[in-house]
Write an enzyme that holds these catalytic residues in place. Structure first.
Site, short mmCIF file in Angstrom:
data_model
loop_
_atom_site.label_atom_id
_atom_site.label_comp_id
_atom_site.label_asym_id
_atom_site.label_seq_id
_atom_site.Cartn_x
_atom_site.Cartn_y
_atom_site.Cartn_z
N ILE A 22 -15.24 38.25 37.36
CA ILE A 22 -14.49 37.14 37.94
C ILE A 22 -13.11 37.63 38.36
O ILE A 22 -12.35 38.15 37.55
CB ILE A 22 -14.33 35.98 36.93
CG1 ILE A 22 -15.69 35.56 36.38
CG2 ILE A 22 -13.61 34.81 37.58
CD1 ILE A 22 -16.65 35.04 37.41
N ASP B 29 -3.35 10.33 69.88
CA ASP B 29 -2.80 9.20 70.61
C ASP B 29 -2.12 9.71 71.87
O ASP B 29 -1.72 10.87 71.94
CB ASP B 29 -1.76 8.47 69.76
CG ASP B 29 -2.39 7.53 68.76
OD1 ASP B 29 -3.53 7.13 68.97
OD2 ASP B 29 -1.73 7.22 67.75
#
Length: 880
Positions: A289, A333
């Site tokens: 790990i 927009d």
């Protein structure tokens, strides 16, 4: 009683229901009582998580849980073997550091937003005890009588009792871009929010006229508040990076379990001690790990956030930065984001000629037209810090702005020609008329819609002379109007006439006839200059920009074409068409539509869902209250920091402090850089961990003495791996980062090409380390271990240059990351300290190496650079 009921009631009925008086308002005592009962006029914000909850939230990642399990196992192993808890403590420190960084960034983003919101503290003018006074808007209660003027923000839901030419911009609530006219008469029947013309709602603003009304709802009981409460119930969705890291954590956990089992079985077959083999297997699984990965990814994101702040973007959620890099669709927009949010006069029609003000200066023969338009105008000028500011209806302020450029100030004109009478604008006649004293006579100035004004014209001004208006003139004027309207310009006509005295009655019938036609004024909210470049950058980056607006299709298409958003093959879809379209059809059409016009905020949610169903990662901009659901649903919600409502900012992942589309594109570029750097760090960490595992696995497989001790593995993971990986977080972006398609966010990090590259590079590092072990073994196990340890560490220092350069040569820009160079120098220094300081040599079980053995260490450590360079040359040749 609901807001809808109030719009159906007369003023007297509202007064009775709310126990108030429209003429004098509430008393102070009554207002205090109601404030105590109903609470402040503000939104109940979604409760900020406590520091503890934020801290614990950082541990929800599968990768973090795997690391915690590894820490527990390391602690148990260390206790049983009598080696202490050093490994476990170090892993826990890394995990805690990762959580602290995440919490600190979230807290910083919240403070930035709070500072943004405190820039303006809203005040309201009310009637209390029959007197006009100003109070904090948060102290308003139901029954208060509020006075509204041009420029005011509506502080609560209000039933209007007086409306004088009152227009209110309700785009934040209804999505309608044009201000709505307001009246006071009761409305019959049940009507939609946008049609309640006798109501004013919180989060809207007065653009014209004045009015007053009775507060009917405050805070969370207002229409805005109802939407805010809905947004708070929408669950948070994991970003693509969070999903990918979780998936990677699962893969690593499975791999670690498989490695542990395999090594345990091999050891038992060799007849080794059962408990001893179990401990070795568990230790190797923990070593598989990459402990530094969560910290590296968090720091990469945090650095990206700070860079985005300098680019006018506040990031509310840390993982959102990386998600920007996978965006394939940007829905924006129009007003304020793609355009300047400022109506601007761009064309005039004077003396039978259309003048494009972007290409030509203001002509001298336009002075009369401009003067009359400025006089027939209710917008006002004020001076703040040596700067003129206009307040009023956007079309009227545009005229004043042009006047200032021409040296015609309204205040100066009205001093010379004072207004003595007026007929206000109304929606039926679509005109406004003012009368002014001028040289002993009176001048009537009129502006309005072309058809209405032209009907009252008898003459025309041409070359400074007044003559009769002919049918041929009318045809030319109509044709010019069509040409201007075809460019999406909002056109106003202007006329005037001289009269000797005021008529007995000031009415349209007595003043608005026998006018002299002066010309027409064309205006538009122009596109931002920098947006065109940003749109081109989107195209080259494989990103589709989409315009979504409540404006008319002709205006939207004109702006979209000028910015390059709409191409020849792109389509336009209106809200009416969208309303009738089933979701299945929309999913098919959505890829070919570039412009959505006359769209309500509710339609935005459908558009986002359609894109996401097709597997796209969507960024959505919004500023209104009703935009919040779409912002929350989108992969990246982008709120406007200047004109955006609090509700939209609360729902968004990122807030723009300049409301600029170009900033979104800059953020996407930063997201790609972040993604690249995270992938580089993951590739580096996993490749080196595979190299370590390969060394240990082969040693167990062939029943050799271990080439590396646990302390060697821990040192490599914490120093040689983590420090360079952290330095990759500030690696500059590749030159062509915006000239490639976005990566597929729905796929995991462990793609086929990534896995092959990781395994080959891990095999290279493992092979070189084992070669060092083989070279040193004839001189003894301690010499072999020392050489293995040195080659493993030093080869990683060289290997990182091949990782960070991607497919290009490592020698191009090799030294353009000073932090990486610094980290590598620190690694080298620490390694030489461990290899040469007697006390540390004892702790790490380091043996003295001969000159020949050091030569072997040096040569083997340098091998990764020529090997990776050769591989890149082969790959580049194959692609040609």
């Amino acid at each position: 009683m609901t807001t809808t009921d109030f719009c159906n009631c007369s003023v007297a009925e509202v007064e009775t229901q709310l126990r108030t008086d429209a003429a004098s308002g509430l008393t102070d005592d009554e207002a205090v009582k109601r404030l105590g009962k109903d609470g402040y006029n503000e939104f109940e914000r979604k409760k900020h998580k406590s520091l503890l909850v934020k801290f614990l939230d950082q541990y929800k990642s599968f990768m973090i849980l795997v690391l915690l399990a590894a820490a527990v196992i390391s602690g148990v192993v260390g206790y049983i073997e009598g080696k202490g808890f050093t490994d476990a403590i170090i892993i826990l420190v890394i995990v805690v550091l990762n959580a602290v960084i995440g919490v600190a960034q979230e807290a910083k983003a919240e403070k930035s937003l709070e500072a943004l919101e405190k820039l303006s503290s809203p005040r309201s003018t009310v009637l209390r005890n029959g007197q006009v006074r100003e109070i904090d808007a948060r102290e308003l209660v139901a029954g208060d009588v509020v006075l509204l003027e041009t420029g005011d923000s509506v502080p609560a839901d209000i039933r209007l009792t007086e409306a004088v030419n009152l227009k209110i911009q309700e785009a934040a609530l209804t999505g309608e871009s044009v201000p709505g006219e307001k009246f006071t008469k009761p409305i019959a029947g049940e009507v939609s929010l946008g049609d309640r013309d006798n109501m004013a709602y919180a989060s809207t603003s007065v653009t014209y006229g004045r009015g007053r009304g009775i507060v009917t709802a405050t805070g969370m009981r207002s229409e805005v508040g109802k939407i805010a409460s809905m947004i708070q119930s929408v669950p948070d969705v994991k970003t693509p990076m969070q999903q990918r890291l979780d998936k990677l954590g699962q893969i690593l956990a499975i791999a670690a379990l498989a490695i542990s089992s395999l090594i345990f079985i091999i050891g038992i077959l060799y007849g080794r001690d059962l408990l001893g083999m179990f401990m070795i297997a568990v230790s190797l699984a923990a070593a598989a790990i990459p402990e530094g990965l969560p910290a590296v990814s968090t720091i990469v994101l945090a650095v990206g956030v700070q860079r985005l702040v300098k680019r006018n973007a506040i990031v509310r959620k840390l993982p959102s930065v990386e998600t920007l890099g996978s965006v394939r669709i940007i829905c924006s927009d129009k007003t304020g984001t793609l355009t300047q949010n400022c109506m601007t006069v761009v064309g005039l029609y004077v003396d039978e000629t259309i003048i494009d003000l972007a290409a030509a200066p203001l002509p001298e023969n336009s002075a009369g037209l401009l003067q009359a338009a400025i006089l027939a105008n209710d917008a006002t000028l004020s001076r703040e810090n040596d700067t003129w500011k206009t307040v009023g209806d956007p079309t009227e302020t545009a005229i004043l702005d042009l006047g200032m450029k021409a040296g015609l100030l309204k205040d100066a004109l009205e001093r010379d020609m004072p207004r003595v009478a007026e007929i206000p604008f109304d929606s039926e006649r679509k005109m406004m008329t003012t009368v002014h004293q001028h040289n002993g006579a009176l001048q009537v100035c009129v502006k309005g819609g072309l058809d209405e004004l032209l009907a009252g014209c008898r003459y025309i001004l041409e070359d400074g002379q007044v003559r009769d208006l002919t049918n041929r003139d009318r045809e030319k004027i109509a044709a010019a109007n069509l040409r201007m309207a075809g460019k999406a310009l909002r056109v106003l006509a202007v006329g005037r006439k001289e009269i000797a005295a005021l008529p007995g009655a000031i009415t349209p019938a007595t003043l608005e006839h026998d006018l002299v036609f002066l010309g027409m004024i064309g205006m538009i909210d122009p596109p931002r200059e920098e947006v065109r470049v940003a749109v081109d950058k989107c195209r080259s980056a494989g990103i589709k920009p989409v315009m979504i607006t409540g404006d008319h299709a002709i205006t939207a298409v004109t702006i979209a074409e000028s910015l390059g958003i709409k191409g020849e093959d792109d389509h336009v879809l209106t809200g009416v068409e969208l309303e009738k379209m089933p979701d299945e059809v929309l999913r098919e059409r959505v890829e070919t539509v570039a412009v959505y016009a006359r769209v309500s905020p509710e339609h935005k949610v459908r558009i986002v869902k359609a894109f996401q169903t097709n597997g796209e990662v969507v960024a959505m901009t919004g500023d209104g209250v009703n935009d919040a659901p779409a912002l929350k649903l989108a992969d990246i919600g982008v709120a406007m920091g200047v004109v955006g409502t609090d509700v939209s900012k609360e729902a968004a992942d990122i807030v723009l402090t300049d409301d600029n589309f170009a900033t979104i594109v800059s953020a996407v570029e930063e997201g790609r850089r972040i993604y690249d750097n995270i992938v580089k760090a993951i590739l580096f960490l996993l490749s080196t961990n595979i190299g370590e595992l390969l060394v240990l696995f082969i040693a167990v497989l062939f029943n050799w003495e271990s080439p590396l001790l646990p302390i060697h593995i821990l040192w490599i993971n914490l120093v040689s791996d983590s420090l360079p990986a952290l330095a990759l977080s500030v690696d500059p972006a590749d030159a062509g980062i915006m000239n490639r398609p976005p990566f597929h966010a729905r796929k995991g990090i462990m793609t086929r090409s990534f896995t092959i590259r990781m395994l080959l590079q891990g095999a290279l590092i493992g092979g070189l380390s084992l070669s060092a072990y083989g070279v040193g073994l004839p001189a003894g196990v301690e010499i072999a271990r020392t050489m293995t340890f040195a080659v493993l560490a030093f080869s990683q220092v060289v290997f990182i240059f091949g990782v960070r350069s991607g497919s290009r040569s490592a020698f191009r820009g090799m030294f353009n990351n000073i932090y990486l160079i610094g980290a590598l120098l620190v690694v080298l220094a620490l390694m030489f300290i461990v290899l040469e300081i007697p006390v540390l040599k004892t702790v790490f079980h380091i043996a003295d190496l001969s000159a020949q053995q050091w030569l072997w260490v040096t040569l083997l450590s340098l091998v990764p650079l020529p090997v990776t360079e050769l591989a890149k040359i082969v790959i580049r040749c194959c692609k040609r």
